[in-house]
Scaffold this motif. Structure first.
Motif, PDB file in Angstrom:
ATOM      1  N   GLU A 128       0.833  -1.195   0.000  1.00  0.00           N
ATOM      2  CA  GLU A 128       0.000   0.000   0.000  1.00  0.00           C
ATOM      3  C   GLU A 128       0.870   1.247   0.000  1.00  0.00           C
ATOM      4  OE1 GLU A 128      -3.593   2.097   2.610  1.00  0.00           O
ATOM      5  OE2 GLU A 128      -2.975   0.027   2.990  1.00  0.00           O
ATOM      6  N   TYR A 129       0.568   2.155  -0.931  1.00  0.00           N
ATOM      7  CA  TYR A 129       1.231   3.444  -1.028  1.00  0.00           C
ATOM      8  C   TYR A 129       0.294   4.530  -0.511  1.00  0.00           C
ATOM      9  CZ  TYR A 129       4.942   1.607  -4.091  1.00  0.00           C
ATOM     10  OH  TYR A 129       6.016   0.923  -4.598  1.00  0.00           O
ATOM     11  N   HIS A 130       0.876   5.579   0.092  1.00  0.00           N
ATOM     12  CA  HIS A 130       0.116   6.739   0.538  1.00  0.00           C
ATOM     13  C   HIS A 130       0.418   7.909  -0.385  1.00  0.00           C
ATOM     14  CE1 HIS A 130      -1.488   5.231   4.421  1.00  0.00           C
ATOM     15  NE2 HIS A 130      -0.440   4.426   4.340  1.00  0.00           N
ATOM     16  N   TYR A 131      -0.647   8.547  -0.854  1.00  0.00           N
ATOM     17  CA  TYR A 131      -0.497   9.615  -1.830  1.00  0.00           C
ATOM     18  C   TYR A 131       0.291  10.791  -1.227  1.00  0.00           C
ATOM     19  CZ  TYR A 131      -1.720  13.132  -5.316  1.00  0.00           C
ATOM     20  OH  TYR A 131      -1.671  14.096  -6.297  1.00  0.00           O
ATOM     21  N   GLY A 132       1.275  11.264  -1.974  1.00  0.00           N
ATOM     22  CA  GLY A 132       2.115  12.356  -1.530  1.00  0.00           C
ATOM     23  C   GLY A 132       3.293  11.921  -0.688  1.00  0.00           C
ATOM     24  N   LEU A 166      -9.064  11.555 -12.308  1.00  0.00           N
ATOM     25  CA  LEU A 166      -7.821  11.828 -11.591  1.00  0.00           C
ATOM     26  C   LEU A 166      -7.235  13.192 -11.941  1.00  0.00           C
ATOM     27  CD1 LEU A 166      -6.075   8.323 -11.807  1.00  0.00           C
ATOM     28  CD2 LEU A 166      -7.199   9.344  -9.826  1.00  0.00           C
ATOM     29  N   GLN A 167      -7.619  13.749 -13.096  1.00  0.00           N
ATOM     30  CA  GLN A 167      -7.079  15.041 -13.510  1.00  0.00           C
ATOM     31  C   GLN A 167      -7.839  16.221 -12.895  1.00  0.00           C
ATOM     32  OE1 GLN A 167      -4.269  15.315 -15.249  1.00  0.00           O
ATOM     33  NE2 GLN A 167      -4.140  13.085 -15.326  1.00  0.00           N
ATOM     34  N   HIS A 168      -9.065  15.973 -12.378  1.00  0.00           N
ATOM     35  CA  HIS A 168      -9.859  17.070 -11.831  1.00  0.00           C
ATOM     36  C   HIS A 168      -9.290  17.524 -10.494  1.00  0.00           C
ATOM     37  CE1 HIS A 168     -13.582  15.653 -14.312  1.00  0.00           C
ATOM     38  NE2 HIS A 168     -12.674  16.293 -15.041  1.00  0.00           N
ATOM     39  N   THR A 171     -11.120  16.186  -7.291  1.00  0.00           N
ATOM     40  CA  THR A 171     -10.971  14.775  -6.930  1.00  0.00           C
ATOM     41  C   THR A 171     -10.032  14.622  -5.746  1.00  0.00           C
ATOM     42  OG1 THR A 171     -11.332  14.108  -9.233  1.00  0.00           O
ATOM     43  CG2 THR A 171     -10.315  12.497  -7.753  1.00  0.00           C
ATOM     44  N   ASP A 172     -10.490  13.893  -4.749  1.00  0.00           N
ATOM     45  CA  ASP A 172      -9.673  13.620  -3.560  1.00  0.00           C
ATOM     46  C   ASP A 172      -8.997  12.265  -3.745  1.00  0.00           C
ATOM     47  OD1 ASP A 172      -8.498  13.540  -1.103  1.00  0.00           O
ATOM     48  OD2 ASP A 172     -10.345  13.135   0.018  1.00  0.00           O
ATOM     49  N   ILE A 173      -7.698  12.270  -4.005  1.00  0.00           N
ATOM     50  CA  ILE A 173      -6.940  11.045  -4.267  1.00  0.00           C
ATOM     51  C   ILE A 173      -6.457  10.464  -2.946  1.00  0.00           C
ATOM     52  CG2 ILE A 173      -4.971  10.041  -5.472  1.00  0.00           C
ATOM     53  CD1 ILE A 173      -5.170  12.266  -7.504  1.00  0.00           C
ATOM     54  N   TYR A 193      -9.968   6.959  -5.098  1.00  0.00           N
ATOM     55  CA  TYR A 193     -10.224   8.387  -5.109  1.00  0.00           C
ATOM     56  C   TYR A 193     -11.708   8.637  -4.856  1.00  0.00           C
ATOM     57  CZ  TYR A 193     -11.920   7.745  -9.917  1.00  0.00           C
ATOM     58  OH  TYR A 193     -12.618   7.336 -11.024  1.00  0.00           O
ATOM     59  N   THR A 194     -12.024   9.846  -4.443  1.00  0.00           N
ATOM     60  CA  THR A 194     -13.390  10.210  -4.082  1.00  0.00           C
ATOM     61  C   THR A 194     -13.874  11.325  -4.994  1.00  0.00           C
ATOM     62  OG1 THR A 194     -12.939   9.654  -1.769  1.00  0.00           O
ATOM     63  CG2 THR A 194     -14.897  10.972  -2.204  1.00  0.00           C
TER      64      THR A 194
END
Length: 458
Positions: A128-132, A166-168, A171-173, A193-194
């Protein structure tokens, strides 16, 4: 409404990049198993703090994982033990409840869950990776991911709808899972993503009742006044034949026990599960496409297996064993989950309604009786007014009526804002009814009435 989706991104890797991904997932899996053994030896603890203090330094030194990946190992092991403890406690509670019922009505006792008898073993090559922190997106359809040697940038491709989301900026990644598809020999990044999809109750143009079952996976009935009352029945015989074929093949290979048979078992592992998931995806899409901008009512069937009687003993007949297996592999919860998350994307909304006596209630005179549907057959005949119809259609009508009643109440209260189709806590008690006794009249049904729907506001 907040909708969580998962984008499946196909990674374009060179041979060197594949080796780096293989190395980091192997080290991650080994670290998970080490932390799992440590937690098991120290009281089967699910405390993330305890696991961190006992394993973090060893994981960093022994397996070479970055700090955030080491914390992800801790979190995954802690979550696994919390799930096992929850399942074990629920199993003990069900067993205590069933002991009293078994003494009164001669029912069988459910099996006690024994998942904590040994340390959980992690086998999949996933992490599992965490965004950022562990991964981030770059321009030109590239993503930077963490490996044992540091960050690595790889290209990716995927479904255009997911890529656009994903480009918007709205969007909450969230977190992502690195996954290896062994048959295809391909690495994927599964990104959660949400997105926001508002659904107003007043804008829903029709109400649809959905009755789920094993003979027919789903039966839908449009409930709008003045409409033609379209009925759609999705038969499940073809799916059951395919599932029986997989079970027969596994039984033969397990009995044979040779090396080639074991290799074949590995190659077909989880094939039935994937086949069922694909069937439910197609079925959910067919229901939503056929009923746009609709309020879709579905039954809340939590703990249905514990509430239905099944004979389980060493001397059970072949027919009984087959019936038990069919019932235990019924995937109604997966179907409802897929319809629930797909519906807002098409402007529809799913609510969970009380399933009590939907197959025993006459939709014309509201008379409730087990004799309305003798021996659980396909024919429904009301003993009070003589109304006759297919039993699954009657179930869909009753579910639709309860969904229609909820819609009327929401419009009267002017609660047409953003809603979520997540069952409330109160709905858990709705399904705990006596499957043996039932009620004998409409008066008794009204006296035992409970909340018919469970929808929670955003």
């Amino acid at each position: 409404m907040n909708i969580v989706r998962t984008a499946k991104l196909k990674l374009t890797c060179s041979s060197e990049q594949r080796s780096r991904l293989q190395a980091v997932t192997t080290a991650y899996r080994a670290a998970q198993n080490h932390a799992s053994r440590w937690a098991f030896e120290h009281g089967k603890t699910s405390s993330g703090i305890a696991i961190h203090k006992g394993c973090y330094a060893h994981i960093r030194a022994e397996y070479g994982l970055a700090s955030q990946l080491a914390c992800s190992v801790r979190d995954s092991v802690s979550a696994a033990y919390k799930t096992l403890w929850t399942t074990t406690k629920q199993s003990i509670a069900r067993l205590k409840t069933a002991q009293g019922q078994a003494a009164r009505k001669g029912r069988r006792l459910p099996r006690l869950y024994r998942g904590l008898d040994h340390a959980p073993v992690f086998k999949a090559l996933t992490l599992e990776y965490h965004y950022g922190r562990d991964y981030s997106f770059k321009t030109g359809r590239q993503v930077s991911v963490m490996t044992l040697q540091g960050r690595m940038t790889v290209g990716y491709d995927g479904w255009n709808a997911h890529l656009d989301d994903l480009q918007h900026l709205e969007t909450d990644i969230g977190a992502a899972k690195l996954w290896y598809d062994r048959p295809k020999k391909q690495w994927y990044l599964l990104v959660a993503y949400t997105v926001q999809k508002p659904v107003a109750v007043r804008e829903l143009k029709q109400v649809v009742g959905v009755d789920v079952g094993q003979r027919y996976h789903a039966v839908t009935k449009v409930m709008n006044p003045g409409a033609d009352g379209t009925v759609t029945m999705f038969e499940g015989s073809a799916h059951r034949q395919k599932a029986d074929h997989y079970q027969h093949l596994r039984t033969k290979l397990q009995a044979k026990g040779t090396r080639s048979a074991r290799r074949r078992l590995v190659s077909i592992s989880a094939r039935e599960r994937r086949f069922t998931a694909q069937r439910n995806h197609v079925l959910a899409r067919q229901i939503i496409d056929a009923n746009p901008l609709a309020l879709i009512g579905m039954e809340e069937l939590a703990q249905i297996r514990e509430r239905t009687e099944r004979r389980s003993n060493p001397h059970a007949s072949k027919k009984q064993r087959h019936a038990n297996r069919v019932r235990s592999t019924w995937s109604y919860a997966q179907l409802r989950a897929m319809v629930t998350y797909k519906a807002p994307l098409a402007g529809s909304l799913v609510i969970a309604v009380d399933p009590q006596y939907t197959s025993q209630t006459c939709p014309q005179c509201t008379h409730v009786s087990r004799e309305n549907r003798l021996q659980g057959g396909e024919q429904f005949t009301c003993v009070n007014c003589g109304f006759a119809e297919h039993a699954d259609i009657v179930g869909a009508v009753n579910v639709g009526l309860r969904a229609w009643q909820w819609k009327q109440e929401q419009e009267q209260q002017d609660l047409s804002g953003c809603l979520s189709a997540i069952p409330s806590r109160e709905a858990e008690d709705v399904t705990l009814y006596d499957a043996e006794g039932g009620v004998r009249s409409a008066v008794e049904a009204e006296g035992s009435h409970k909340p018919a729907t469970s929808v929670v506001g955003c």
